[in-house]
Scaffold this motif. Structure first.
Motif, short mmCIF file in Angstrom:
data_model
loop_
_atom_site.label_atom_id
_atom_site.label_comp_id
_atom_site.label_asym_id
_atom_site.label_seq_id
_atom_site.Cartn_x
_atom_site.Cartn_y
_atom_site.Cartn_z
N VAL A 1 2.44 -15.70 -3.88
CA VAL A 1 3.33 -14.69 -2.96
C VAL A 1 4.25 -15.77 -1.87
CG1 VAL A 1 1.44 -14.67 -1.15
CG2 VAL A 1 3.20 -12.70 -1.32
N TYR A 2 3.58 -16.97 -1.62
CA TYR A 2 4.33 -17.74 -0.68
C TYR A 2 5.46 -18.39 -1.30
CZ TYR A 2 0.50 -17.18 2.70
OH TYR A 2 -0.36 -16.68 3.52
N GLY B 1 7.21 -5.31 2.11
CA GLY B 1 6.45 -5.57 3.35
C GLY B 1 4.89 -5.41 3.01
N ARG C 1 -7.24 -4.26 2.17
CA ARG C 1 -7.45 -5.47 2.21
C ARG C 1 -9.32 -5.67 2.29
NH1 ARG C 1 -4.72 -7.16 6.45
NH2 ARG C 1 -2.83 -7.70 5.45
N PRO D 1 5.04 -3.68 8.74
CA PRO D 1 4.44 -4.61 7.65
C PRO D 1 5.30 -5.94 8.00
CG PRO D 1 5.15 -2.97 6.44
CD PRO D 1 5.36 -2.39 7.77
N VAL D 2 4.56 -6.97 7.88
CA VAL D 2 5.07 -8.32 7.89
C VAL D 2 6.39 -8.35 6.94
CG1 VAL D 2 3.07 -9.21 8.99
CG2 VAL D 2 3.63 -9.84 6.57
N PHE E 1 8.21 -15.74 -1.70
CA PHE E 1 8.91 -15.37 -0.56
C PHE E 1 9.87 -16.37 0.13
CE2 PHE E 1 8.01 -10.90 1.19
CZ PHE E 1 7.26 -10.57 0.18
N ILE F 1 3.85 -6.23 -0.18
CA ILE F 1 3.42 -7.17 -1.01
C ILE F 1 3.10 -8.38 0.08
CG2 ILE F 1 4.43 -9.15 -2.43
CD1 ILE F 1 4.16 -6.47 -4.02
N ALA F 2 4.00 -8.58 0.94
CA ALA F 2 3.84 -9.70 2.14
C ALA F 2 2.38 -9.60 2.80
CB ALA F 2 4.87 -9.67 2.92
N GLU F 3 1.93 -8.13 2.94
CA GLU F 3 0.79 -8.17 3.45
C GLU F 3 -0.54 -8.48 2.78
OE1 GLU F 3 -0.25 -7.31 6.62
OE2 GLU F 3 1.57 -6.19 7.61
N LEU F 4 -0.36 -8.04 1.46
CA LEU F 4 -1.70 -7.88 0.55
C LEU F 4 -1.81 -8.89 -0.63
CD1 LEU F 4 -2.46 -4.28 0.65
CD2 LEU F 4 -3.73 -5.84 1.48
N ALA F 5 -0.69 -9.26 -1.23
CA ALA F 5 -0.67 -9.87 -2.46
C ALA F 5 -1.15 -11.33 -2.62
CB ALA F 5 0.71 -9.59 -3.30
N ASP F 6 -1.58 -12.04 -3.66
CA ASP F 6 -1.84 -13.19 -3.56
C ASP F 6 -0.74 -13.70 -4.47
OD1 ASP F 6 -4.27 -13.60 -2.31
OD2 ASP F 6 -5.33 -12.46 -3.88
#
Lengths: 344, 326
Positions: free
Chosen positions: B237-238, B214, B196, A258-259, B241, B216-221
């Motif tokens: 999420v942006y 990880g 997704r 994962p990123v 992070f 969360i970074a892939e999928l969450a808004d």
């Protein structure tokens, strides 16, 4: 020289074969060779069924190999039996994944941790044993006041500290760590990884570190061996393997992580990496054959590999140090068509 | 919208009820993924399960607040209405694909049962729908698969079957509790892709519960971070992070090995999570926080938080700066 040297280990499990069913052979470990030097960490990384834990258990002599050799401190471990093996066990100790299952719930901490001393330091009296246990617990970040308590009174991270103390109490040279932080929360994981690092430099320990977690491996290991279907398919310095994976499987595995930041969501884009397509492990990675072993040959990854060609079916999987990646001649790959060294 | 409003939960134990979740408010919207992240024992799973009142038989009781779906409190519903919501409007995906399927029934039997429970279909129709659902989750040869039993399937395939089950009655909301944690990394990546795709195509509102930044970074808004029964930070999420505003969020992100410099110790968080019932007054993270001082004995109420704004439950945080950075 290397502390531990493992050469051409093989282990096959059989299953079935009762009530007229056909017997199945699972080649769990195939021609696995590696070495670990004093003070060094070699990580074996792989997915479930890759044979990494089986390899660890064979090294610990908890399982017998079908063939191959294990040399620890210059002595062939495979030949040893009984008391001679017990004596050698002092030099290698194991830390298990599950800190809840690996401690006897009915033994006090002092007895659990001190158990190895009864065998390996039989001349110590009770008081001296207690003292040694207290000392090692302190090194593992636990107060010696816990010695008369029972495992259930501790959290996962504390139990893992106790498990490490239990392994270290006989002053081993090598620790085999089987997924030692996988059951822990990330903040506790960080504490335990730091502890392992500190203990390693203090005692000049060698670690054989078994893990499925690529990020953890990158952080702790000096060298890494990537296992797939019982074979080591790539081996080298960890920075080198991560930066320039040569085996298509290693590459796919690294790409599947994962990123770390939402801005990097590569799979938002349409080019959702062809390499990912190739890593559908919905095909069980362990190679299973019926009794006739002929289909045993060939690269086990070829069914999932984007690069696979007809000749891969005849390839005798073997680590090969051809065309070493820049400045590193320890980087070896078992592939007929390795990825270019500069890729990525 | 599905709203959790000021929800507090307690665990009944032999020494009385212990608070496990305090005053949590979250909103799930169609087409959005809300990540709920935290370490074990923080209350994230209890919060998620309370949406469908799943913890009740384990002694989890609501001590305050409500869960509102279509202006109706889920805690006021009778069994019949609740059954319609469970799996019908709100479906759940669990962590353990190995234990969530019944080993003595075929995949088809289990899938068809769910379909017929929620949709008015004949057996034949349900069978066809089951095969179609398996195709939707990327499982080919559905007809054959329907006759198989769970033990013949890999972990990844089982998780796909469970996702198909969750989709069976066309729910509007999905609660996914650690949906990839038990899977190998390469299978994980494929399940993330599948979740997704389904979430986008069906405009699902998803609550994604995980310990894994990880995922969360892939999928969450949006993301909400829980610590010791409370939400301590919330934001896009942006923003979260880019500029984690709560010292706990920051510490948790930084102690991940992927963030660390090789050869340097990981910035571990000292101490331990306080157990439910042992929560201090004021900030619950103060005892482990590098920024803690005497001001931290006051608690920061969540009531002042505005919707759609990056907020943290910390007296020392300059939220304006947090947002500028995001």
């Amino acid at each position: 020289m290397s502390l531990l040297k493992v050469e051409l280990l093989n282990k096959t499990f059989s299953s079935g074969g009762i009530w007229g069913g056909s017997r199945k052979l699972t080649h769990a470990v195939n021609n696995v060779s590696f070495s670990v030097a004093r003070g060094e960490t070699l990580a074996i990384v792989g997915e479930s069924g890759s044979g990494k834990s089986t390899t660890a258990r064979i090294v610990m002599r908890l399982l017998d190999a079908d063939s191959g050799s294990i040399t620890l401190l210059g002595e062939d471990m495979i030949q040893l039996k009984g008391a001679a093996l017990r004596g050698k066990r002092k030099h290698m100790q194991m830390v298990f994944q599950d800190p809840f299952a690996s401690l006897n719930p009915r033994m006090r901490i002092v007895d659990s941790v001190g158990e190895g001393l009864r065998v390996h330091a039989a001349d110590l009296n009770r008081q001296q044993r207690r003292q040694r246990v207290a000392e090692i617990l302190q090194q593992c970040g636990m107060d010696d006041s816990i010695m008369d308590r029972y495992p259930h009174q501790f959290s996962g991270g504390q139990r893992q500290r106790i498990g490490i103390a239990r392994a270290l109490v006989v002053s081993p040279d090598l620790l085999v760590l089987d997924e030692p932080v996988s059951a822990l929360d990330v903040s506790v994981q960080a504490q335990i990884l730091n502890l392992l690092k500190g203990l390693q430099s203090k005692h000049d320990l060698a670690y054989l570190f078994i893990s499925h977690d690529l990020s953890v491996v990158r952080h702790v290991a000096d060298r890494v061996a990537v296992m797939f279907a019982g074979y080591i398919v790539e081996q080298g310095n960890v920075e080198d393997v991560y930066a320039h994976p040569r085996h298509p499987y290693t590459r796919a595995l690294l790409d599947a992580r994962p990123v770390v930041h939402p801005a990097e969501r590569r799979r938002n884009k349409d080019e959702s990496a062809a390499t990912l397509e190739a890593v559908d492990t919905d095909i069980a990675p362990a190679i299973e054959d019926t009794d006739t072993d002929e289909s045993d040959t060939g690269c086990p990854y070829r069914y999932r590999c984007a690069q696979a060609q007809a000749s891969c079916a005849d390839y005798q999987v073997q680590l090969d140090q051809r065309q070493p990646a820049a400045a590193d001649n320890n980087h070896a790959v078992a592939c007929l068509f390795p990825l270019a060294a500069t890729k990525k | 919208m599905l709203k959790i409003e000021h929800l507090s939960l307690a665990i009944a134990t032999s020494d009385g009820a212990k608070a496990a979740v305090s005053d949590v408010s979250l909103t799930l919207e169609p087409g959005h993924v809300l990540g709920l992240v935290g370490e074990s024992g923080c209350g994230k799973t209890l919060t998620a399960q309370s949406i469908l009142r799943l913890g009740e038989h384990q002694g989890i009781v609501r001590s305050g607040g409500r869960v509102v779906l279509d202006e109706q409190d889920i805690f006021d519903m009778d069994e019949k209405a609740l059954r319609k919501v469970r799996g019908g409007r709100v479906a759940m995906i669990f962590q353990e694909p190995m234990t969530a399927l019944n080993p003595v029934f075929s995949i088809g039997a289990q899938l068809i049962e769910v379909i017929r429970l929620h949709l008015n279909m004949t057996r034949k129709q349900a069978e066809m729908r089951a095969a179609a659902l398996l195709a939707d989750v990327g499982l080919q040869d559905g007809e054959r698969l329907l006759k198989q039993f769970p033990d013949g399937l890999s972990g990844g395939m089982r998780q796909r079957v469970l996702i198909a089950m969750a989709m069976a009655a066309e729910p509007d909301y999905i609660v996914a509790d650690e949906p990839t944690t038990a899977l190998d990394v390469s299978v994980q990546a494929r399940i993330i892709d599948l979740l997704r795709k389904l979430q986008r195509e069906r405009q699902l509102g998803m609550l994604l519960v995980t310990h894994d930044f990880g995922l969360i970074a892939e999928l969450a808004d949006e993301v909400a971070v829980m610590y010791a029964g409370q939400i301590v930070e919330r934001g896009s999420v942006y923003d979260v992070f880019q500029k984690p505003a709560h010292p706990y969020t920051r510490a948790l992100m930084n102690c991940r090995p992927e963030m660390a410099k090789k050869g340097e110790p990981l910035p571990a968080i000292s101490g331990q999570v306080p157990a439910p019932g042992d929560w201090p007054d004021g900030c619950r993270f103060a005892a482990r926080c590098p920024l803690a001082d005497s001001d931290c004995t006051q608690s920061v109420a969540e009531d002042a938080w505005q919707a759609d704004v990056h907020m943290a439950r910390c007296v020392h945080v300059d939220l304006a700066a947090g947002e500028a950075g995001g």
